[in-house]
Design a protein around this motif. Structure first.
Motif, mmCIF file in Angstrom:
data_model
loop_
_atom_site.group_PDB
_atom_site.id
_atom_site.type_symbol
_atom_site.label_atom_id
_atom_site.label_comp_id
_atom_site.label_asym_id
_atom_site.label_seq_id
_atom_site.Cartn_x
_atom_site.Cartn_y
_atom_site.Cartn_z
ATOM 1 N N THR A 123 0.830 -1.218 0.000
ATOM 2 C CA THR A 123 0.000 0.000 0.000
ATOM 3 C C THR A 123 0.856 1.256 0.000
ATOM 4 O O THR A 123 0.595 2.199 -0.755
ATOM 5 C CB THR A 123 -0.923 -0.005 1.228
ATOM 6 N N ARG A 124 1.912 1.270 0.807
ATOM 7 C CA ARG A 124 2.776 2.446 0.870
ATOM 8 C C ARG A 124 3.503 2.680 -0.450
ATOM 9 O O ARG A 124 3.635 3.818 -0.916
ATOM 10 C CB ARG A 124 3.784 2.293 2.004
ATOM 11 N N LEU A 125 3.980 1.618 -1.066
ATOM 12 C CA LEU A 125 4.697 1.763 -2.333
ATOM 13 C C LEU A 125 3.782 2.291 -3.430
ATOM 14 O O LEU A 125 4.156 3.203 -4.191
ATOM 15 C CB LEU A 125 5.303 0.418 -2.738
ATOM 16 N N VAL A 126 2.581 1.728 -3.528
ATOM 17 C CA VAL A 126 1.646 2.178 -4.563
ATOM 18 C C VAL A 126 1.229 3.624 -4.322
ATOM 19 O O VAL A 126 1.196 4.451 -5.252
ATOM 20 C CB VAL A 126 0.418 1.255 -4.607
ATOM 21 N N ASP A 127 0.900 3.941 -3.077
ATOM 22 C CA ASP A 127 0.477 5.317 -2.768
ATOM 23 C C ASP A 127 1.573 6.318 -3.093
ATOM 24 O O ASP A 127 1.304 7.400 -3.644
ATOM 25 C CB ASP A 127 0.097 5.427 -1.290
#
Length: 337
Positions: A123-127
């Protein structure tokens, strides 16, 4: 026509992991806090970097940075990069499209990848990639290597099947593929979603895992037994066919009072079953043959085929008649040596 795709995949081989790669998606390994890129981009700008004509920074903004040199188009054969390395507990693997690696630096990817559990990490990487205005789709898969043994069915950790493989309609089209029991519910089927949701709870995951282990063991044992039975059947069939082409001449009955007979098969027995059968009894008493022939018949005289066995029998019968003549031939019973 004119379409293509990239592929970057991991395949677990017990204590090792294989990486297969075509295109500009990437695989990374985070081990002991150090991030390393496992794949090499198959792009035009990467060839320029390899040749020393441009730098990595220039490649990131090059107008032809999306031009692929290798891709899967379903028409032309393509050579994939393949590597195999040791899998260690604690390793974290990252698979991503260029929508992530094209906008985040290696250092930033390493920092985000090292934080928390896999789902939150994704989630952090995509965001972050979307915050930076990623111009392409952002696909991210994070996998941790853990100590796990199916024979020790006490783990509540369930794998997550993502992407097209996680869709029910895709699984139904691949009935011979054994998908893992995954923790991610399938929204397309309420019943299956509920069952998987229950299976994902700590209280019931152990029971589901044990049931899966028992089922897989039962399938493995069944397949093993079927393979053994098939091998035995093939061996018996082959052996029987071979025996049918074996011939010999020997004694029928007791050695002292028996007669000369033609046998199909070979002398002896296996598991209580005789390996030969009498085809023709010549009714020529073995005791009427010359002593040398008596010894040969008692041991068994090999023949090339049934006709050859008949020829040997006829010759023995002729020598038996010669021994019954008024002046027996040398070597017959009752004649001096």
């Amino acid at each position: 026509e004119g379409m293509g795709t990239t592929v970057t995949a991991l395949y677990w081989l017990g204590a090792r992991v294989a990486v297969v790669h075509v295109g500009d998606s990437r695989a990374y390994l985070l081990r002991d806090g150090e991030l390393s890129q496992l794949t090499h981009d198959h792009t035009y700008v990467q060839t320029l970097v390899d040749a020393g004509r441009i730098s990595e920074e220039e490649a990131a903004t090059h107008p032809r940075r999306s031009l692929l040199m290798r891709a899967l188009d379903g028409v032309n054969p393509v050579e994939a990069d393949l590597s195999v390395r040791e899998a260690r507990a604690g390793d974290r693997y990252l698979l991503c499209s260029d929508g992530l690696s094209g906008v985040l630096s290696t250092e930033e990817i390493g920092i985000l990848l090292a934080e928390g559990e896999p789902t939150g990490c994704v989630t952090r990487l995509v965001d972050r990639a979307l915050e930076y205005g990623a111009p392409d789709n952002v696909t991210v898969v994070v996998a941790d290597v853990i100590d796990y043994d199916l024979d020790i069915a006490d783990s509540t950790i369930l794998p997550v099947v993502v992407g097209a493989a996680g869709e029910l309609r895709v699984r139904e089209r691949l009935p011979h593929v054994e998908f893992p029991l995954d923790a991610q519910p399938d929204p397309e089927n309420v019943a299956i979603a509920r069952e998987r949701a229950v299976a994902a709870t700590p209280e019931s995951a152990l029971k589901v895992r044990k049931r899966e282990v028992r089922r897989r063991r039962w399938v493995q044992w069944t397949l093993s037994i079927l393979v053994i039975l098939a091998a035995l059947a093939a061996g018996i069939f082959t052996g029987r066919a071979w025996l049918q082409h074996q011939w010999y001449v020997s004694v029928y009955g007791n050695p002292g009072t028996g007669t000369v007979a033609v046998y199909n098969g070979i002398p002896g027995s296996a598991l209580g079953f005789s390996l030969s059968r009498v085809i023709t009894d010549s009714h020529v008493a073995v005791g009427t043959l010359p002593l040398f022939d008596q010894e040969l018949v008692s041991k068994g005289i090999p023949a090339a085929d049934e006709n050859d066995a008949a020829r040997i029998t006829n010759e023995l019968a002729q020598r038996a008649r010669e021994c019954q003549a008024e002046v027996p031939a040398a070597g017959c019973p009752g004649t001096p040596n």
